[in-house]
Design an enzyme around this catalytic site. Structure first.
Site, PDB file in Angstrom:
ATOM      1  N   GLY A   1      -3.365   1.261  10.004  1.00  0.00           N
ATOM      2  CA  GLY A   1      -3.822   2.174  11.050  1.00  0.00           C
ATOM      3  C   GLY A   1      -3.606   1.649  12.457  1.00  0.00           C
ATOM      4  O   GLY A   1      -4.116   2.202  13.423  1.00  0.00           O
TER       5      GLY A   1
ATOM      6  N   ASN B   1      -2.660   7.990   0.855  1.00  0.00           N
ATOM      7  CA  ASN B   1      -4.112   7.765   0.861  1.00  0.00           C
ATOM      8  C   ASN B   1      -4.669   8.570   2.025  1.00  0.00           C
ATOM      9  O   ASN B   1      -4.527   8.170   3.188  1.00  0.00           O
ATOM     10  CB  ASN B   1      -4.390   6.261   1.039  1.00  0.00           C
ATOM     11  CG  ASN B   1      -5.880   5.975   1.170  1.00  0.00           C
ATOM     12  OD1 ASN B   1      -6.710   6.871   1.032  1.00  0.00           O
ATOM     13  ND2 ASN B   1      -6.224   4.722   1.444  1.00  0.00           N
TER      14      ASN B   1
ATOM     15  N   GLU C   1     -10.588  -1.261   3.341  1.00  0.00           N
ATOM     16  CA  GLU C   1     -11.717  -0.594   4.012  1.00  0.00           C
ATOM     17  C   GLU C   1     -12.958  -0.626   3.127  1.00  0.00           C
ATOM     18  O   GLU C   1     -14.083  -0.699   3.621  1.00  0.00           O
ATOM     19  CB  GLU C   1     -11.315   0.845   4.394  1.00  0.00           C
ATOM     20  CG  GLU C   1     -10.357   0.833   5.584  1.00  0.00           C
ATOM     21  CD  GLU C   1      -9.368   1.986   5.626  1.00  0.00           C
ATOM     22  OE1 GLU C   1      -9.574   2.999   4.940  1.00  0.00           O
ATOM     23  OE2 GLU C   1      -8.359   1.842   6.359  1.00  0.00           O
TER      24      GLU C   1
ATOM     25  N   GLU D   1      -1.366  -4.671   1.185  1.00  0.00           N
ATOM     26  CA  GLU D   1      -1.678  -4.027   2.461  1.00  0.00           C
ATOM     27  C   GLU D   1      -2.265  -5.053   3.419  1.00  0.00           C
ATOM     28  O   GLU D   1      -3.470  -5.348   3.361  1.00  0.00           O
ATOM     29  CB  GLU D   1      -2.703  -2.908   2.250  1.00  0.00           C
ATOM     30  CG  GLU D   1      -2.231  -1.782   1.356  1.00  0.00           C
ATOM     31  CD  GLU D   1      -2.925  -0.478   1.712  1.00  0.00           C
ATOM     32  OE1 GLU D   1      -2.214   0.464   2.064  1.00  0.00           O
ATOM     33  OE2 GLU D   1      -4.170  -0.403   1.658  1.00  0.00           O
TER      34      GLU D   1
ATOM     35  N   HIS E   1      -9.469  -1.135  -1.862  1.00  0.00           N
ATOM     36  CA  HIS E   1      -8.848  -0.954  -0.551  1.00  0.00           C
ATOM     37  C   HIS E   1      -9.584  -1.825   0.474  1.00  0.00           C
ATOM     38  O   HIS E   1     -10.799  -1.994   0.381  1.00  0.00           O
ATOM     39  CB  HIS E   1      -8.909   0.527  -0.146  1.00  0.00           C
ATOM     40  CG  HIS E   1      -8.071   0.809   1.057  1.00  0.00           C
ATOM     41  ND1 HIS E   1      -8.511   0.549   2.333  1.00  0.00           N
ATOM     42  CD2 HIS E   1      -6.811   1.291   1.179  1.00  0.00           C
ATOM     43  CE1 HIS E   1      -7.552   0.867   3.188  1.00  0.00           C
ATOM     44  NE2 HIS E   1      -6.515   1.326   2.512  1.00  0.00           N
TER      45      HIS E   1
ATOM     46  N   LYS F   1      -7.607   8.992   2.854  1.00  0.00           N
ATOM     47  CA  LYS F   1      -8.860   8.440   3.388  1.00  0.00           C
ATOM     48  C   LYS F   1      -9.872   9.585   3.566  1.00  0.00           C
ATOM     49  O   LYS F   1      -9.876  10.499   2.758  1.00  0.00           O
ATOM     50  CB  LYS F   1      -8.581   7.647   4.668  1.00  0.00           C
ATOM     51  CG  LYS F   1      -7.486   6.599   4.424  1.00  0.00           C
ATOM     52  CD  LYS F   1      -7.361   5.566   5.486  1.00  0.00           C
ATOM     53  CE  LYS F   1      -6.262   4.581   5.096  1.00  0.00           C
ATOM     54  NZ  LYS F   1      -6.079   3.491   6.022  1.00  0.00           N
TER      55      LYS F   1
ATOM     56  N   SER G   1       0.778   1.115   8.066  1.00  0.00           N
ATOM     57  CA  SER G   1       1.639   1.768   9.065  1.00  0.00           C
ATOM     58  C   SER G   1       3.046   2.058   8.549  1.00  0.00           C
ATOM     59  O   SER G   1       4.014   2.042   9.312  1.00  0.00           O
ATOM     60  CB  SER G   1       1.687   0.958  10.369  1.00  0.00           C
ATOM     61  OG  SER G   1       0.391   0.859  10.932  1.00  0.00           O
TER      62      SER G   1
HETATM   63  P1  13P Z   1      -1.885   3.539   7.489  1.00  0.00           P
HETATM   64  O1  13P Z   1      -0.592   3.975   6.835  1.00  0.00           O
HETATM   65  O2  13P Z   1      -2.575   4.631   8.247  1.00  0.00           O
HETATM   66  O3  13P Z   1      -1.695   2.286   8.275  1.00  0.00           O
HETATM   67  O4  13P Z   1      -2.884   3.173   6.288  1.00  0.00           O
HETATM   68  C1  13P Z   1      -2.441   2.359   5.280  1.00  0.00           C
HETATM   69  C2  13P Z   1      -3.455   2.353   4.209  1.00  0.00           C
HETATM   70  O5  13P Z   1      -4.541   1.837   4.374  1.00  0.00           O
HETATM   71  C3  13P Z   1      -3.121   3.023   2.951  1.00  0.00           C
HETATM   72  O6  13P Z   1      -4.055   2.743   1.967  1.00  0.00           O
END
Ligand code: 13P
Length: 258
Positions: A179, A13, A102, A173, A100, A15, A219
């Site tokens: 992150g 992803n 976010e 997740e 997601h 982002k 992560s």
């Molecule tokens: P990270 O791997 O940067 O923690 O992000 C995970 C994520 O949100 C994947 O959709």
């Protein structure tokens, strides 16, 4: 992972990162590093909408799929700034991330809108990666399992069993692991992924539940992927930061191929 029962899927992803002009260099570095990767493991990159045409072009014929990070629940019409599932499939997009954390946190997505989007995605050939997971506060309150259960049940409301389920991936997740560099322990991640599989068995049947891919995200990186993927109910990863680095992403894909 359980290779006999279901496919392993490693999805990046990206982002809101990367530029169209950077995708070819990424691919050129990634592909030689994953040259041995086999049919039962799918790998994909989910890019911002604007990068999809370039990514589809660059990854064409490589075996690495391309996905979007969001979509509208509506088929068409006056929804300024939105992109429909049909528009995504029209250009060849193979995956779409839905719900997601976010999107839930910053853009007001709810379990109900996640359900609408999942139903809309299923009308197309795309595979929907449906995200669920608890915040730190919810984990500390001890409500992780009940919350994730409700998220899965609502996301899949009116989703029929049978073939349609082959186009669903659930991504667990934990929000506190995204992150932050804090990964769930393999045991904690496995526990929740097993809860998800049990919910799927209740909603459908044991056999269907056993066939659905459940990813872990938060992560996940080149150092911890192997241990996480060794868990029986973790069938892949949704990778943020580490998917921006071809060498780290390749290590994760190769860990899924061992
Ligand atoms: P990270 O791997 O940067 O923690 O992000 C995970 C994520 O949100 C994947 O959709």
């Amino acid at each position: 992972m359980n290779r006999e029962l279901r496919k392993t899927v490693i999805a990046g992803n990206w982002k809101m990162n990367m530029l169209a002009s950077e995708i070819k260099a990424f691919k050129d570095e990634l592909m030689p590093l994953i040259s041995g990767y086999s049919a039962w493991c799918e790998a994909a990159i989910c890019t911002p909408f604007v990068l999809l045409p370039s990514a589809l072009d660059v990854f064409k014929g490589t075996g690495v799929g391309v996905g979007a990070q969001n979509m509208s629940q509506h088929e068409s019409g006056a929804y300024t700034g939105e992109v429909s599932a049909t528009q995504l499939t029209d250009i060849g997009t193979q995956y779409v991330i839905i719900g997601h954390s976010e999107r839930r946190q910053y853009y007001g997505e709810t379990d109900e809108s996640v359900n609408e989007k999942t139903l809309a995605a299923l009308k197309t050939p795309m595979t929907a990666i449906v995200c669920v997971g608890e915040t730190l506060e919810q984990r500390e309150q001890g409500i992780t399992n009940s919350l994730v259960t409700k998220q899965v049940e609502t996301a899949l409301k009116n989703v029929p069993g049978g073939e349609e389920l082959g186009k669903i991936i659930i991504a667990y997740e934990p929000v506190w692991a995204i992150g932050t560099g804090k990964t769930a322990t393999p045991e904690d991640a496995q526990e929740v992924c097993k809860v998800i599989r049990d919910v799927l068995a209740k909603l459908y049947c044991e056999k269907s539940a056993a066939s659905i891919t459940i990813q872990y995200g938060g992560s996940m990186n080149d150092k911890n992927a192997k241990e996480l993927l060794a868990q029986p109910d973790i069938d892949g990863g949704l990778i943020g930061g580490a998917s921006l680095k071809p060498d780290a992403f390749a290590v994760i894909i190769n860990a899924a191929n061992q």
